[in-house]
Design a protein around this motif. Structure first.
Motif, PDB file in Angstrom:
ATOM      1  N   PRO A 121      -7.385  14.265 -11.533  1.00 39.05           N
ATOM      2  CA  PRO A 121      -5.988  14.198 -11.054  1.00 39.05           C
ATOM      3  C   PRO A 121      -6.223  12.985  -9.705  1.00 39.05           C
ATOM      4  CG  PRO A 121      -6.161  16.347 -11.323  1.00 39.05           C
ATOM      5  CD  PRO A 121      -7.536  15.738 -11.494  1.00 39.05           C
ATOM      6  N   PRO A 122      -5.266  12.053  -9.680  1.00 33.70           N
ATOM      7  CA  PRO A 122      -5.131  11.036  -8.624  1.00 33.70           C
ATOM      8  C   PRO A 122      -5.231  11.608  -7.168  1.00 33.70           C
ATOM      9  CG  PRO A 122      -3.171  10.736  -9.753  1.00 33.70           C
ATOM     10  CD  PRO A 122      -4.091  11.713 -10.557  1.00 33.70           C
ATOM     11  N   LEU A 123      -5.810  11.128  -6.246  1.00 37.11           N
ATOM     12  CA  LEU A 123      -5.558  11.501  -4.791  1.00 37.11           C
ATOM     13  C   LEU A 123      -4.316  10.995  -4.062  1.00 37.11           C
ATOM     14  CD1 LEU A 123      -9.136  11.049  -3.649  1.00 37.11           C
ATOM     15  CD2 LEU A 123      -8.240  13.277  -4.043  1.00 37.11           C
ATOM     16  N   PRO A 124      -3.626  11.535  -3.208  1.00 30.17           N
ATOM     17  CA  PRO A 124      -2.487  11.106  -2.596  1.00 30.17           C
ATOM     18  C   PRO A 124      -2.787   9.781  -1.949  1.00 30.17           C
ATOM     19  CG  PRO A 124      -3.239  12.891  -1.364  1.00 30.17           C
ATOM     20  CD  PRO A 124      -4.250  12.776  -2.729  1.00 30.17           C
ATOM     21  N   ASN A 125      -1.521   8.825  -1.733  1.00 30.40           N
ATOM     22  CA  ASN A 125      -1.640   7.664  -1.025  1.00 30.40           C
ATOM     23  C   ASN A 125      -2.786   6.915  -1.408  1.00 30.40           C
ATOM     24  OD1 ASN A 125      -0.194   5.741   0.576  1.00 30.40           O
ATOM     25  ND2 ASN A 125      -1.298   6.364   2.280  1.00 30.40           N
ATOM     26  N   THR A 126      -3.195   6.762  -2.642  1.00 36.45           N
ATOM     27  CA  THR A 126      -4.592   6.140  -3.094  1.00 36.45           C
ATOM     28  C   THR A 126      -4.050   5.218  -4.246  1.00 36.45           C
ATOM     29  OG1 THR A 126      -5.756   8.030  -2.647  1.00 36.45           O
ATOM     30  CG2 THR A 126      -6.551   6.266  -4.293  1.00 36.45           C
ATOM     31  N   VAL A 127      -4.833   3.878  -4.160  1.00 33.21           N
ATOM     32  CA  VAL A 127      -4.817   2.910  -5.179  1.00 33.21           C
ATOM     33  C   VAL A 127      -6.085   2.978  -5.957  1.00 33.21           C
ATOM     34  CG1 VAL A 127      -4.397   0.453  -5.420  1.00 33.21           C
ATOM     35  CG2 VAL A 127      -3.024   1.491  -4.106  1.00 33.21           C
ATOM     36  N   TYR A 128      -6.194   2.754  -7.169  1.00 30.07           N
ATOM     37  CA  TYR A 128      -7.371   2.839  -8.063  1.00 30.07           C
ATOM     38  C   TYR A 128      -7.512   1.432  -8.127  1.00 30.07           C
ATOM     39  CZ  TYR A 128      -7.493   7.882  -7.720  1.00 30.07           C
ATOM     40  OH  TYR A 128      -7.548   9.176  -6.926  1.00 30.07           O
ATOM     41  N   ALA A 129      -8.919   1.008  -8.151  1.00 31.79           N
ATOM     42  CA  ALA A 129      -8.989  -0.544  -8.184  1.00 31.79           C
ATOM     43  C   ALA A 129     -10.048  -1.086  -9.353  1.00 31.79           C
ATOM     44  CB  ALA A 129      -9.863  -1.069  -6.840  1.00 31.79           C
ATOM     45  N   CYS A 130      -9.608  -1.665 -10.301  1.00 30.64           N
ATOM     46  CA  CYS A 130     -10.560  -2.183 -11.226  1.00 30.64           C
ATOM     47  C   CYS A 130     -10.974  -3.749 -10.613  1.00 30.64           C
ATOM     48  CB  CYS A 130      -9.907  -2.385 -12.530  1.00 30.64           C
ATOM     49  SG  CYS A 130      -8.588  -3.582 -12.694  1.00 30.64           S
ATOM     50  N   HIS A 131     -12.027  -4.106 -11.490  1.00 28.29           N
ATOM     51  CA  HIS A 131     -12.516  -5.635 -11.275  1.00 28.29           C
ATOM     52  C   HIS A 131     -12.434  -6.267 -12.700  1.00 28.29           C
ATOM     53  CE1 HIS A 131     -14.975  -4.812  -7.222  1.00 28.29           C
ATOM     54  NE2 HIS A 131     -13.424  -4.480  -7.166  1.00 28.29           N
ATOM     55  N   ASP A 132     -12.020  -7.467 -12.747  1.00 25.25           N
ATOM     56  CA  ASP A 132     -11.471  -7.912 -14.240  1.00 25.25           C
ATOM     57  C   ASP A 132     -12.154  -9.287 -14.426  1.00 25.25           C
ATOM     58  OD1 ASP A 132     -10.344  -7.612 -16.703  1.00 25.25           O
ATOM     59  OD2 ASP A 132      -8.650  -8.768 -15.741  1.00 25.25           O
ATOM     60  N   TYR A 133     -13.480  -9.454 -14.293  1.00 25.18           N
ATOM     61  CA  TYR A 133     -13.863 -10.714 -14.470  1.00 25.18           C
ATOM     62  C   TYR A 133     -13.898 -11.020 -16.012  1.00 25.18           C
ATOM     63  CZ  TYR A 133     -15.583 -10.773 -10.001  1.00 25.18           C
ATOM     64  OH  TYR A 133     -15.978 -11.091  -8.377  1.00 25.18           O
ATOM     65  N   SER A 134     -13.799 -12.312 -16.308  1.00 27.65           N
ATOM     66  CA  SER A 134     -13.882 -12.796 -17.767  1.00 27.65           C
ATOM     67  C   SER A 134     -14.961 -13.575 -18.196  1.00 27.65           C
ATOM     68  CB  SER A 134     -12.532 -13.711 -18.187  1.00 27.65           C
ATOM     69  OG  SER A 134     -12.660 -14.263 -19.274  1.00 27.65           O
ATOM     70  N   ASN A 135     -15.553 -13.309 -19.233  1.00 28.29           N
ATOM     71  CA  ASN A 135     -17.046 -14.069 -19.613  1.00 28.29           C
ATOM     72  C   ASN A 135     -16.700 -15.544 -19.764  1.00 28.29           C
ATOM     73  OD1 ASN A 135     -18.652 -11.824 -19.519  1.00 28.29           O
ATOM     74  ND2 ASN A 135     -18.038 -11.030 -21.656  1.00 28.29           N
ATOM     75  N   TYR A 136     -15.169 -15.868 -20.133  1.00 28.50           N
ATOM     76  CA  TYR A 136     -14.729 -17.142 -20.334  1.00 28.50           C
ATOM     77  C   TYR A 136     -14.730 -17.879 -19.189  1.00 28.50           C
ATOM     78  CZ  TYR A 136     -13.315 -15.804 -25.266  1.00 28.50           C
ATOM     79  OH  TYR A 136     -13.377 -15.659 -26.373  1.00 28.50           O
ATOM     80  N   GLY A 137     -15.001 -17.393 -18.172  1.00 30.43           N
ATOM     81  CA  GLY A 137     -15.091 -18.225 -16.962  1.00 30.43           C
ATOM     82  C   GLY A 137     -16.444 -18.272 -16.353  1.00 30.43           C
ATOM     83  N   PHE A 138     -17.469 -18.261 -17.171  1.00 32.63           N
ATOM     84  CA  PHE A 138     -18.740 -18.180 -16.559  1.00 32.63           C
ATOM     85  C   PHE A 138     -19.518 -19.262 -17.730  1.00 32.63           C
ATOM     86  CE2 PHE A 138     -17.421 -14.600 -14.554  1.00 32.63           C
ATOM     87  CZ  PHE A 138     -17.881 -14.733 -13.188  1.00 32.63           C
TER      88      PHE A 138
END
Length: 469
Positions: A234-251
């Motif tokens: 379950p998520p913690l209060p007052n919390t934002v969960y962060a992803c990283h979203d690099y694309s192989n097309y950008g390399f």
């Protein structure tokens, strides 16, 4: 008039109950240096040791203090704000706040430049997120965790976790009354192979921080470089969960040329949807803490302009996806020596002129891991890769998923062993430099000595004007 803190309410980050989207960039290469950003080889602590040996203590301290000063000044803050961007992620290395030979003693001197930049950003209406990019022992196995051993020993020795908690308690105590600090990002891109240790640590760090600072948002990265939330409860209060979203097309060496086809757009939509599935399931905000292509120059590719146009198109595709989902984002990165930054150090500066031969050598050797084109040396590694797979086929499934044998091989040989040895050569370029020369080298990173990546900034500015939908 007292300013309110940002808070999490349902699917939104809010200010006084009104949704706000954080849009900006990471200040990588500053209080957490990285080899591809500023040109050195290997890991930060290794090149710092080599430079201390060459320069002596007085010149070493002088150079790095000036480097940290020039890297981000009021000119940078004013430019950033002029693009309509409102948040800068501030990666920091634990070594600014604690010495390995004197653990659990907080170094308040490490706050000098962090305070300065947070205050400059606040003056220009820019929020900041403090990001522990390198934790004691290394929370991930990459160069930017600055452990030097290609292992995430943070998860093996509880002592490293204890020290990290103490550092965050001090940081939270220091910034608890500052509403321009949007929040705290306790670990960048953790790689917990066992999966279960990361959620337990997040529960511990949340309790420790909020015991001294109950107001600030926590920004918690997913496991395996911000990609995996499958073991989270379950998520913690007052919390934002962060992803990283690099694309192989950008390399370099993408799956295919990017033309913006329906299939390519759907590919990016699927990958982002998978990374934010946890947030959507629990009705939470999304913060994409890192993404963005790397860019080519004439040194890399005679057709670099056409290549870069494809990469700008990748970026616009990603931003359009984030806009439809009200995702906050922080592109990687703000400033470097010409690889990925919104602004970059000019070729005519003392720093680039001095290091040009070394930078060319490092590029030819594919010594860095990030965004490198390894074509010139691939023929040397392919026989070794085959030998590894034949001898130990399980290496193809070795953690992290997707690395496979070739990536494990070049991380160990080129990016660790070779680059570690190259630190001595890099440091030799600084030998016998006077304080005045060192100041000029550091001042190469000042905004007035940097070029602007115009189309990148125009794309970001256009998106920065978009409102919550």
């Amino acid at each position: 008039m007292t300013r309110s803190f940002l808070t999490v309410q349902g699917e939104h980050i809010t200010l006084d109950g009104k949704p706000i989207i954080l849009k900006g960039a990471g200040l990588g290469g500053w209080m957490n240096m990285e080899n591809f950003i500023t040109g050195y080889p290997g890991h930060e602590y290794q090149v710092r040791a080599a430079l201390r040996s060459v320069l002596g203590e007085e010149k070493y301290e002088y150079f790095f203090d000036k480097f940290l000063e020039y890297f981000f000044t009021e000119e940078d803050a004013a430019f950033f704000a002029s693009l309509g961007l409102n948040c800068i992620r501030l990666p920091v290395n634990y070594r600014h706040f604690e010495d390995d030979d004197n653990p659990r003693v907080f170094k308040r001197a490490g706050l000098k430049h962090l305070d300065r930049v947070i205050d400059l950003c606040a003056k220009h209406g820019i929020y900041t997120v403090i990001d522990l990019h390198a934790a004691p022992g290394g929370q991930n196995l990459d160069w930017h965790a600055d452990a030097g051993n290609n292992q995430a020993l943070f998860w093996v020795h509880k002592d490293f976790q204890d020290r990290t908690v103490l550092i965050w308690e001090e940081l939270a105590r220091h910034y608890r009354d500052n509403p321009w600090v949007a929040g705290y990002n306790p670990l960048n891109e953790p790689t917990d192979e066992a999966q279960v240790r990361l959620p337990v640590f997040y529960q511990r760090i949340e309790a420790a921080i909020r015991a001294v600072d109950p107001n600030h948002i926590l920004f918690l990265d997913g496991n395996t470089f911000g990609r995996d939330f499958s073991a989270f409860g379950p998520p913690l209060p007052n919390t934002v969960y962060a992803c990283h979203d690099y694309s192989n097309y950008g390399f370099p060496n993408p799956p295919e040329p990017f033309v913006g086809s329906d299939a390519q757009i759907a590919f990016h939509e699927r990958h982002f949807a998978r990374k934010v599935e946890y947030m959507r399931e629990h009705g939470l905000p999304v913060w994409n803490g890192e993404f963005g292509p790397v860019y080519q120059s004439a040194k890399d590719d005679p057709n670099f302009e056409a290549t870069n146009e494809q990469r700008y198109a990748v970026l616009e595709t990603q931003l359009s996806i984030y806009a439809r989902t009200n995702a906050s984002w922080s592109i990687w990165l703000y400033k470097d020596i010409g690889f990925q930054g919104m602004v970059y150090v000019g070729d005519d500066t003392p720093y680039i002129r001095l290091l040009a031969p070394f930078l060319a050598k490092k590029r030819a050797l594919a010594a860095d891991a990030w965004g490198v084109d390894d074509t010139p040396v691939r023929h040397l590694f392919e026989p070794m890769e085959k030998w590894l797979i034949d001898a130990a086929p399980t290496i193809e499934k070795r953690y992290p998923p997707g690395f496979r044998a070739h990536k494990h091989l070049f991380r160990q040989v080129r990016n660790t062993l070779l680059s570690e040895e190259l630190c001595h050569e890099f440091a030799s370029y600084f030998e016998d430099k006077s304080l005045e020369e060192l100041d000029a080298l550091a001042q190469s990173f000042a905004f007035s000595n940097c070029k602007q990546r115009g189309k990148l900034n125009a794309i970001l500015q256009a998106d920065g004007a978009r409102e919550v939908v």
